[in-house]
Each structure stands twice: as structure tokens, then as C-alpha cells.
Design a protein around this motif. Sequence first.
Motif, short mmCIF file in Angstrom:
data_model
loop_
_atom_site.label_atom_id
_atom_site.label_comp_id
_atom_site.label_asym_id
_atom_site.label_seq_id
_atom_site.Cartn_x
_atom_site.Cartn_y
_atom_site.Cartn_z
N SER A 175 53.51 -4.53 -10.42
CA SER A 175 54.95 -4.54 -10.69
C SER A 175 55.39 -5.74 -11.51
O SER A 175 56.40 -5.67 -12.17
N TYR A 176 54.63 -6.84 -11.43
CA TYR A 176 55.08 -8.02 -12.16
C TYR A 176 54.14 -8.37 -13.30
O TYR A 176 54.53 -8.35 -14.46
N CYS A 177 52.88 -8.66 -13.00
CA CYS A 177 51.97 -9.13 -14.05
C CYS A 177 51.85 -8.12 -15.17
O CYS A 177 51.93 -8.46 -16.34
N ARG A 178 51.69 -6.85 -14.83
CA ARG A 178 51.46 -5.82 -15.84
C ARG A 178 52.66 -5.66 -16.75
O ARG A 178 52.53 -5.45 -17.94
N VAL A 179 53.85 -5.77 -16.18
CA VAL A 179 55.05 -5.44 -16.92
C VAL A 179 55.69 -6.65 -17.57
O VAL A 179 56.17 -6.60 -18.69
N VAL A 180 55.70 -7.77 -16.84
CA VAL A 180 56.49 -8.91 -17.28
C VAL A 180 55.67 -9.94 -18.03
O VAL A 180 56.09 -10.46 -19.05
N THR A 181 54.49 -10.27 -17.56
CA THR A 181 53.71 -11.34 -18.16
C THR A 181 52.80 -10.78 -19.23
O THR A 181 51.97 -9.92 -18.96
N THR A 182 52.93 -11.27 -20.43
CA THR A 182 52.23 -10.68 -21.56
C THR A 182 50.79 -11.17 -21.69
O THR A 182 49.98 -10.53 -22.35
N HIS A 183 50.46 -12.28 -21.10
CA HIS A 183 49.19 -12.93 -21.40
C HIS A 183 48.08 -12.62 -20.39
O HIS A 183 46.98 -13.17 -20.50
N HIS A 184 48.35 -11.78 -19.44
CA HIS A 184 47.31 -11.46 -18.46
C HIS A 184 46.44 -10.32 -18.95
O HIS A 184 46.94 -9.31 -19.42
N GLU A 216 51.63 -14.25 3.93
CA GLU A 216 50.24 -14.67 3.73
C GLU A 216 49.90 -15.09 2.30
O GLU A 216 48.92 -15.79 2.09
N LEU A 217 50.71 -14.67 1.32
CA LEU A 217 50.28 -14.89 -0.07
C LEU A 217 51.14 -15.86 -0.87
O LEU A 217 50.68 -16.35 -1.91
N VAL A 218 52.39 -16.12 -0.48
CA VAL A 218 53.21 -16.96 -1.36
C VAL A 218 52.60 -18.35 -1.56
O VAL A 218 52.61 -18.89 -2.67
N GLU A 219 52.06 -18.93 -0.51
CA GLU A 219 51.45 -20.26 -0.67
C GLU A 219 50.11 -20.18 -1.41
O GLU A 219 49.88 -20.98 -2.34
N PRO A 220 49.21 -19.25 -1.07
CA PRO A 220 47.98 -19.16 -1.86
C PRO A 220 48.21 -18.88 -3.34
O PRO A 220 47.47 -19.38 -4.19
N VAL A 250 59.18 -22.04 -1.24
CA VAL A 250 59.43 -20.60 -1.34
C VAL A 250 59.43 -20.01 0.07
O VAL A 250 58.47 -20.17 0.83
N VAL A 251 60.50 -19.32 0.42
CA VAL A 251 60.66 -18.81 1.78
C VAL A 251 60.29 -17.33 1.83
O VAL A 251 60.97 -16.50 1.22
N PRO A 252 59.23 -16.96 2.53
CA PRO A 252 58.91 -15.54 2.69
C PRO A 252 60.03 -14.82 3.45
O PRO A 252 60.69 -15.40 4.31
N THR A 253 60.22 -13.58 3.13
CA THR A 253 61.24 -12.78 3.81
C THR A 253 60.75 -12.44 5.21
O THR A 253 59.71 -11.81 5.37
N PRO A 254 61.48 -12.84 6.23
CA PRO A 254 60.99 -12.59 7.60
C PRO A 254 61.14 -11.12 7.98
O PRO A 254 61.99 -10.40 7.45
N ASP A 255 60.31 -10.68 8.88
CA ASP A 255 60.41 -9.35 9.47
C ASP A 255 61.35 -9.46 10.67
O ASP A 255 61.06 -10.17 11.63
N ASP A 256 62.49 -8.77 10.61
CA ASP A 256 63.47 -8.91 11.69
C ASP A 256 63.11 -8.09 12.92
O ASP A 256 63.82 -8.13 13.94
N GLY A 257 62.02 -7.32 12.84
CA GLY A 257 61.55 -6.59 14.01
C GLY A 257 62.23 -5.26 14.26
O GLY A 257 61.82 -4.51 15.15
N ARG A 258 63.27 -4.94 13.50
CA ARG A 258 63.97 -3.67 13.72
C ARG A 258 63.15 -2.51 13.16
O ARG A 258 62.57 -2.61 12.09
N HIS A 267 57.72 -15.25 -7.73
CA HIS A 267 57.60 -13.98 -8.44
C HIS A 267 57.29 -12.86 -7.46
O HIS A 267 57.84 -11.76 -7.56
N LEU A 268 56.38 -13.12 -6.54
CA LEU A 268 56.02 -12.11 -5.56
C LEU A 268 57.25 -11.69 -4.74
O LEU A 268 57.48 -10.49 -4.52
N VAL A 269 58.03 -12.64 -4.31
CA VAL A 269 59.22 -12.33 -3.52
C VAL A 269 60.20 -11.51 -4.34
O VAL A 269 60.81 -10.55 -3.85
N GLN A 270 60.35 -11.85 -5.61
CA GLN A 270 61.29 -11.11 -6.45
C GLN A 270 60.84 -9.68 -6.68
O GLN A 270 61.66 -8.76 -6.68
N VAL A 271 59.56 -9.49 -6.90
CA VAL A 271 59.04 -8.12 -7.04
C VAL A 271 59.31 -7.33 -5.76
O VAL A 271 59.76 -6.18 -5.79
N HIS A 272 59.08 -7.96 -4.63
CA HIS A 272 59.34 -7.30 -3.36
C HIS A 272 60.83 -7.00 -3.18
O HIS A 272 61.20 -5.96 -2.62
#
Length: 529
Positions: A432-441, A518-522, A335-343, A378-383
Motif C-alpha cells: 500500500s505504501y512502498c509500491r505506490v508512493v515511493t519511487t525508488h524501491h 511489533e513493527l513501527v520500531e523495527p 511514533v505511537v502504535p494504534t492501541p487495540d481497544d479490545g472491543r 508511514h506504516l501507521v498512515q497506511v493503516h
Amino acid sequence: MSDYGHDLVFGSFTTPRNDDPDRTVGLAVLAEQVGLDLVTFQDHPYQPGFLDTWTLLSYVAARTDRVHLSANVTNLPLRPPAVLARSVASLDLLSGGRIDLGLGAGAFWEAIEAMGGQRLTPGQGVRALEEAIEVIRQVWDAEARGGVRVDGEFHRVVGAKRGPAPAHDVPIWLGAYKPRMLGLTGRRADGWLPSLAYLQPGDLAKGNAIIDDAAREAGRAPEDVRRLLNISGQFSATGRGPLQGPAEQWAEELADLALSEGISTFIFAGDDPDDLRRFAGEVAPAVRELVAAERASDSATERTPARTPAPEPAPVVSPTARTARPKVVGGAFAVVPTPDDGRRRSDRKVWDESARPTGPVPDPTRTYTAHEQANGQHLVQVHDHLRSELAQIHDLIEQVAAGEIDAGAARSHINTMTMRQNRWTLGTYCESYCRVVTTHHTIEDQALFPRLRQRDPRLAPVVDRLEQEHHVIHDVLEGVDQALVAYVGATDGLPELRAAVDLLTDALLSHLSYEERELVEPLARLGVS
């Protein structure tokens, strides 16, 4: 059970009403802004309450940049196929290859006759449609020698010059329900496009079987025919029936249609902008993940598709998300985190980015299952959804500046967005994701940050910093709202409004990139359930 392995596509089916043309066009533009792939309109040229669909498609093509467009479906008895072929090819060239062609044999014959069309029996309609497909494809085949030659029972085009060729291979989708039309779909078409409301239980399976058999008899593979479906329903807090319930219920039901009935394009029929946002922002990403996870699981077990499925596409993302999203598979972490392009747009700084702590370095020898990696994806998609909303805010402000909408309308629209409704102190991912999409949390499961601290104390400094930044983002969003309120009373406040949105852009994009880094791998290593 049929899964043809096609990539998933999500679209809208908007009523082309002419009593408020700006709203009709606005819904199409919104579909692109929220990340849908396809915008369609019904085509009933005899309906005086509707805009002409072909004119509308041309106008919407000029107002959008990315989405594909199609009639759903084109009323062939009132649109001569040779002229239609050139119209499609021309708009496809003008739009950069974004036009698809849905075709129907015709209905409402009294209205068609009143407009000068010829009434046909069902059998005649199928034969006329097959002749029309041949005409259209010959017109598009600009490199072939000689003119178009189709000397048919209903369509006679003999010697017409070929061309222009479309910018891309325009697919032809047929609105079909009866066996003869389904057989034609298997022999000649690129897609089957029925409406779920007109189908009875078992009709999808029966239709697929007819199409598959016809395709094989014509020397084609069943996978050559995409399966599309017009759907409608209502979002509600509790389930009350098929496609009558919360977004997670919709996602599960559509994923089942994809995996068991082979549907790969879902076109949502509705004119409510909030429902459109929910379908794009909550349902579509969840369906993609459910289907991807099941396909990854099935590839290692008993179910083998008729041929190797096409790779699952990257989720549709905003232009601000500049990294391609790979398919989630087991093995090394991918999973590739979205880089900050610095702009940066603003001279203001809301925090010191150099002071951000970093988490533990991942173990390079560890492997991850597809399910584990999906957590980070999932985190990347929510973002990505939040990034698309940010692009919408910029567009709204420019509409305010151009006088197309007032500041109050822009403020109302922004207040319905996920980023505005999100309680930032609890974390974007869970809200944005767990509350809305995942029913079992459970509620406790949604406390993502405390659970990460507990499972890996080394993450505590990162989690603390992310929570601090969530508070800052909340304040920056309030600043945008205050600037909109001020602009209502003082129209010379446009520079302040733009400055507030620029500051939000810098803060949000920077924060989302940091959080992903910082979070996609954890999330994959520690889990969230």
C-alpha cells in the motif's frame, strides 16, 4: 523560495451538476470517507445545469460530520454580503464550525447582469469586494457596540444589527490573479485561492510577493495569509507532464509547491471517485511526509522561515484510529502504535490473540533520526487509510440496508478499495505504501518481511505470525464478498452480511494494531530502503 509553515490541508472541488444530484452529494460524502479535509463547489448561480451552491452546501453539511465546506468561490455580485454573512454564520453554527468562505469579485458579467446583478469594471470589482469583506466581518462581530456601518460605493449597510457570530473564526479566501486583487488579499484576507490552470510559470512567486508586501504594509505578517491552490490532472502509470502521471509523481510535485511556493491547501478538481480515493489515500499522505521530512531537515540547516512554523498536524485518520499522531522529529522514538481497544463486534474468533509472539524490546538509550521515525509513521498512515476504508464498508452496508444502493454497487465499490486490491501475503505496508508512493524501491525492496527477518532474526516469529494473519484476512474479505453476492439473490441475507463485516472489523483492527505494535520500531531501526 517560500514556506510559510502552515499545516497541510487536502480537499476536493466537485462540479455541482444537477442532472444527478445524488452523485454530486455522494462525491462530497466520499471525500469525507476517504479522509480529505475540505469539500468545495464552484458557485455560478446563472448556470442552469448546476445546483445552487449555497443550497448544496447546506445539504452536504447535513450529510457529513467532519469535513469543512466552502464555495470555490462565492459569486459576490449575486450574493449580497450582509445576507451572505448571516448565511455563513448560520450554517457554521449548524455544522459545528465547518464552513469556510471563498470570495470572488465576479466574472461572466453578461450572465450576472442577466440574473439581475450589476456589471462592474475590474477596479470596481476590487473595491466592491473590499467593502463586502468589511460588511461581512462587521456582521460576524456580534459583541461590538452599535450596528453595522459600511457606507460604501457599492455596498451600503447602515445600522443593521450584528450577528450571529459563527461557531469558529471563518477564514475568508480570495480568488485573485491581478495585482489589485492580490494586494487586497494581503491587506484583508485570510487566504489566496487561485487555480493552477489559470496561472503561468512564475505567477505563484509573483503573487506571493505582492501579497507579502501588502500584508506587511497593513501591519500583518505574510504568514497570516494561507496559500491555497485548485489543481487538476490525470493519474497514469507513467509521467506525461505536470500532474500527469503516477501518484508518487503527484506527491513530489505538490510537495515542491508546498516548500517552494508556500502552498498549504491543495484542492483536487475532479468528479471521478477513483481519482478522489487515490488523491486522498496515496497522494496526500505522501505529500505530508515529504514536507514534514524537508521541514525537519531545514530547521537544522540554512533555511529559516520568517517565523517558527506551526506544528505539522496529525494525519487525518478514521474514527477507529483513536490515537493522536505526533509530529516525527529526531530523538527518542515517538511514533505511537494504534492501541487495540479490545472491543469486538462478532462472537467468532479467527485466531488466538494470546498466542501472538512479540519481538525484541527496544533499546531505551537509542535515538532515531526524523527520517528513521518516518518509516514507522508511514506504516501507521497506511493503516489509517485501511481503517478509513473499513468505515466506508460499514457505511455502504447501511446504504444497502436502507435501499439507497444495491448490493452489486456496494460490491463494486469495495473491490476498488486498497484493502481489496492489496496482496496481503506480501504485507500491507509495502503493497500500500512502498509500491505506490515511493519511487525508488525495487521489487526486492518491497519484500519487507523477508528483509526484516534477515536484518533481525529475532523478528522471525512475529513476521511468521503476521504473514499467517494476512492469509486469514484475505479469507475474511472473501467472506464479505460472498455475503454480498448471496444478498443479491436473497434479500433476507442482511444479518449474514452484517456479520461478515463485523468479523472483518474485528480481524482487521486487531491485526493492524498488532502489526504496528511489533513493527513501527523495527522499521525505524532497520530501515526499509
